[in-house]
Scaffold this active site. Structure first.
Site, PDB file in Angstrom:
ATOM      1  N   LYS A 211      54.739  43.535  32.028  1.00 56.48           N
ATOM      2  CA  LYS A 211      53.351  44.350  31.649  1.00 56.48           C
ATOM      3  C   LYS A 211      53.763  45.883  32.289  1.00 56.48           C
ATOM      4  O   LYS A 211      54.008  46.210  33.443  1.00 56.48           O
ATOM      5  CB  LYS A 211      52.402  43.720  32.837  1.00 56.48           C
ATOM      6  CG  LYS A 211      50.946  44.385  32.826  1.00 56.48           C
ATOM      7  CD  LYS A 211      49.952  43.606  33.341  1.00 56.48           C
ATOM      8  CE  LYS A 211      48.661  44.614  33.275  1.00 56.48           C
ATOM      9  NZ  LYS A 211      47.471  43.815  33.853  1.00 56.48           N
ATOM     10  N   ARG A 221      39.220  48.595  31.523  1.00 59.76           N
ATOM     11  CA  ARG A 221      38.881  48.919  32.854  1.00 59.76           C
ATOM     12  C   ARG A 221      37.352  49.327  32.861  1.00 59.76           C
ATOM     13  O   ARG A 221      36.657  49.106  33.994  1.00 59.76           O
ATOM     14  CB  ARG A 221      39.647  49.889  33.536  1.00 59.76           C
ATOM     15  CG  ARG A 221      41.084  49.762  33.593  1.00 59.76           C
ATOM     16  CD  ARG A 221      42.220  50.597  34.382  1.00 59.76           C
ATOM     17  NE  ARG A 221      43.463  50.099  34.366  1.00 59.76           N
ATOM     18  CZ  ARG A 221      44.742  50.503  34.343  1.00 59.76           C
ATOM     19  NH1 ARG A 221      44.295  52.173  34.355  1.00 59.76           N
ATOM     20  NH2 ARG A 221      45.639  50.125  34.531  1.00 59.76           N
ATOM     21  N   LYS A 234      48.785  52.569  38.494  1.00 63.19           N
ATOM     22  CA  LYS A 234      49.485  51.383  38.930  1.00 63.19           C
ATOM     23  C   LYS A 234      50.914  51.115  38.755  1.00 63.19           C
ATOM     24  O   LYS A 234      51.570  50.162  38.458  1.00 63.19           O
ATOM     25  CB  LYS A 234      48.771  50.291  38.099  1.00 63.19           C
ATOM     26  CG  LYS A 234      47.234  50.203  38.125  1.00 63.19           C
ATOM     27  CD  LYS A 234      46.636  48.791  37.426  1.00 63.19           C
ATOM     28  CE  LYS A 234      45.254  48.745  37.767  1.00 63.19           C
ATOM     29  NZ  LYS A 234      44.647  47.530  37.299  1.00 63.19           N
ATOM     30  N   GLU A 250      62.521  40.733  34.674  1.00 61.30           N
ATOM     31  CA  GLU A 250      61.153  40.306  34.997  1.00 61.30           C
ATOM     32  C   GLU A 250      60.742  38.620  34.316  1.00 61.30           C
ATOM     33  O   GLU A 250      60.529  38.197  34.939  1.00 61.30           O
ATOM     34  CB  GLU A 250      60.249  41.394  34.507  1.00 61.30           C
ATOM     35  CG  GLU A 250      59.850  42.326  35.390  1.00 61.30           C
ATOM     36  CD  GLU A 250      59.065  41.900  36.628  1.00 61.30           C
ATOM     37  OE1 GLU A 250      58.646  40.818  36.835  1.00 61.30           O
ATOM     38  OE2 GLU A 250      58.779  42.908  37.524  1.00 61.30           O
ATOM     39  N   LYS A 265      52.914  42.797  27.570  1.00 63.94           N
ATOM     40  CA  LYS A 265      51.698  43.768  27.419  1.00 63.94           C
ATOM     41  C   LYS A 265      51.746  45.229  27.690  1.00 63.94           C
ATOM     42  O   LYS A 265      52.588  45.439  28.692  1.00 63.94           O
ATOM     43  CB  LYS A 265      50.671  43.007  28.225  1.00 63.94           C
ATOM     44  CG  LYS A 265      49.378  43.867  28.432  1.00 63.94           C
ATOM     45  CD  LYS A 265      48.470  43.055  29.448  1.00 63.94           C
ATOM     46  CE  LYS A 265      47.225  43.709  29.470  1.00 63.94           C
ATOM     47  NZ  LYS A 265      46.583  43.496  30.866  1.00 63.94           N
ATOM     48  N   SER A 291      43.005  46.461  25.128  1.00 68.86           N
ATOM     49  CA  SER A 291      41.926  47.178  24.577  1.00 68.86           C
ATOM     50  C   SER A 291      41.992  48.259  24.001  1.00 68.86           C
ATOM     51  O   SER A 291      41.172  48.691  22.909  1.00 68.86           O
ATOM     52  CB  SER A 291      41.146  47.250  25.925  1.00 68.86           C
ATOM     53  OG  SER A 291      41.702  47.838  26.915  1.00 68.86           O
ATOM     54  N   TYR A 330      41.212  40.954  21.195  1.00 68.80           N
ATOM     55  CA  TYR A 330      39.731  40.895  21.056  1.00 68.80           C
ATOM     56  C   TYR A 330      39.036  40.832  19.545  1.00 68.80           C
ATOM     57  O   TYR A 330      37.941  40.558  19.075  1.00 68.80           O
ATOM     58  CB  TYR A 330      39.004  42.139  21.493  1.00 68.80           C
ATOM     59  CG  TYR A 330      39.486  42.524  22.984  1.00 68.80           C
ATOM     60  CD1 TYR A 330      38.806  41.907  23.826  1.00 68.80           C
ATOM     61  CD2 TYR A 330      40.895  43.300  23.130  1.00 68.80           C
ATOM     62  CE1 TYR A 330      39.360  42.174  25.203  1.00 68.80           C
ATOM     63  CE2 TYR A 330      41.440  43.434  24.456  1.00 68.80           C
ATOM     64  CZ  TYR A 330      40.427  42.782  25.329  1.00 68.80           C
ATOM     65  OH  TYR A 330      40.773  42.839  26.765  1.00 68.80           O
TER      66      TYR A 330
HETATM   67  C1  PBG Z   1      44.005  43.078  35.259  1.00 72.53           C
HETATM   68  C2  PBG Z   1      44.269  43.472  33.684  1.00 72.53           C
HETATM   69  C3  PBG Z   1      44.411  44.607  33.164  1.00 72.53           C
HETATM   70  C4  PBG Z   1      44.426  43.953  31.720  1.00 72.53           C
HETATM   71  C5  PBG Z   1      44.208  42.717  31.679  1.00 72.53           C
HETATM   72  N1  PBG Z   1      44.188  42.409  33.095  1.00 72.53           N
HETATM   73  C6  PBG Z   1      44.010  45.903  33.370  1.00 72.53           C
HETATM   74  C7  PBG Z   1      45.171  46.529  34.309  1.00 72.53           C
HETATM   75  O1  PBG Z   1      46.112  45.848  34.755  1.00 72.53           O
HETATM   76  O2  PBG Z   1      44.639  47.722  34.623  1.00 72.53           O
HETATM   77  C8  PBG Z   1      44.360  44.967  30.299  1.00 72.53           C
HETATM   78  C9  PBG Z   1      43.397  44.255  29.284  1.00 72.53           C
HETATM   79  C10 PBG Z   1      43.182  45.291  28.070  1.00 72.53           C
HETATM   80  O3  PBG Z   1      43.561  46.465  28.299  1.00 72.53           O
HETATM   81  O4  PBG Z   1      42.855  44.865  27.129  1.00 72.53           O
HETATM   82  N2  PBG Z   1      45.446  43.250  36.032  1.00 72.53           N
END
Ligand code: PBG
Length: 341
Positions: A211, A221, A234, A250, A265, A291, A330
């Site tokens: 990720k 968010r 992050k 990982e 991701k 998203s 989605y």
């Molecule tokens: C939470 C999380 C996130 C997403 C899924 N789980 C956001 C992030 O890490 O800030 C993102 C999903 C998306 O953008 O559709 N840790």
């Protein structure tokens, strides 16, 4: 008018291609279907859903056209729709307003929080649909980080201890798949141990193995109420986008720790990573069409720049071609409807 000219070109093309004319198989819909190498199926789809407090109507997420925050009852209806369409799994994410957040993300451990309530309601009403719950504290913390912050740093081990409890609370509510999205070290092993210790040996783990710290999570968010809250970024726990070998490390680590499935991701900007993990490792590997990826397509379509439906099928197909076992998207219900018709 000189047939000899065309014949000349034909001889040249035949010589150049060795007679293998690639367009021959592309002539008809039936022949294109016949030789298609990969294909999206409804069985490949995981549908992420946002849950909100209270009853009543769906509440649109302004940064994600076509996506709503649903009440618990609305989630049950969505799960019914998933079952009707043949979508195997829904993934639940809570919208938490500022007043219900704190430094430690305490609401994550409440067995009656939104995600647990929605999980129980779905498993009671639509047991044939799988439920995936995210493990991470960001929907619950006042600072929007996935873990506990001490002196400006996200502390690993203290966070992992809480994540294990979050996973247990969700698994006890009936969640089928735990999805650790926090990127803390050692969390898969600790969560597996906690689940097994509680007799929950059947609960699956889909690890967000690779990720990346990404700009493509912005609309999410907003959807979960974190965007105003998040302080900083992050990058001390999510991966650097320049790295590929590290994704392999990982993923190997998460597999060694007991992950049943792994995930990459975001999706589209990281198809190389997806392809590498899917080919080099032997675990079901999923992609998350985030998203930001979703909203880019929808926003461009709203302006008339692209055809959303076509872009949806093409991008979902790209994940499959890259080697994904399935995709969190989605678009899941829309794609399933399209596949059915
Ligand atoms: C939470 C999380 C996130 C997403 C899924 N789980 C956001 C992030 O890490 O800030 C993102 C999903 C998306 O953008 O559709 N840790």
């Amino acid at each position: 008018m000189n047939d000899g000219g065309i014949g000349d070109i034909t001889r040249k093309v035949t010589a150049a291609t060795g007679g293998r004319r690639m367009r021959r198989l592309r002539q008809n819909d039936w022949s294109r279907r016949l030789v298609r190498e990969t294909q999206l199926r409804t069985d490949d789809l995981i549908w992420p859903i946002f849950v909100r407090e209270g009853a009543g109507a769906a509440e649109p997420v302004s940064s994600m056209p076509g996506v709503d925050r649903l009440s618990v009852e609305g989630c049950v209806e969505a799960a019914r729709r998933a079952e009707d369409l043949g979508i195997p799994v829904v993934a639940l994410f809570p919208y938490t307003q500022a007043a219900d957040r704190d430094e430690r993300g305490s609401a994550a451990l409440d067995p009656n929080n939104l995600v647990c309530s929605a999980t129980r309601a779905i498993k009671a009403a639509v047991p044939g649909v799988g439920v995936l719950c995210d493990v991470a504290l960001d929907p619950y913390t006042s600072h929007g980080h996935d873990g506990i912050v001490r002196d400006g740093r996200i502390v690993n081990d203290e966070t992992v201890e809480i994540l294990c409890r979050q996973a247990l609370v969700q698994a006890e509510a009936g969640c089928d798949i735990i999805g650790p999205s926090d990127m803390m070290d050692g969390r898969v092993a600790c969560i597996r141990d906690a689940l097994d210790g509680a007799g929950l040996t059947d609960t699956m783990i889909m690890a967000y193995a690779a990720k990346y710290a990404s700009a493509f999570y912005g609309p999410f968010r907003d959807a979960v109420g974190s965007s105003g809250a998040l302080k900083g970024d992050k990058r001390t726990y999510q991966m650097d986008f320049g790295n590929s070998d590290e994704a392999l490390r990982e993923a190997r680590q998460d597999i060694a720790e007991g992950a049943d499935m792994i995930m990459v991701k975001p999706g589209l900007p990281y198809l190389d990573i997806l392809s590498r993990l899917a080919r080099e490792l032997d675990l079901p590997t999923f992609a998350y069409q985030t998203s930001g990826e979703y909203s880019m397509i929808m926003a461009a379509a709203e302006r008339g720049f692209i055809d959303a439906e076509a872009a949806m099928m093409e991008t979902l197909g790209a994940y499959k071609r890259a080697g994904a076992s399935g995709v969190l998207s989605y678009f899941a219900p829309r794609a399933a409807e399209r596949l059915r018709s």
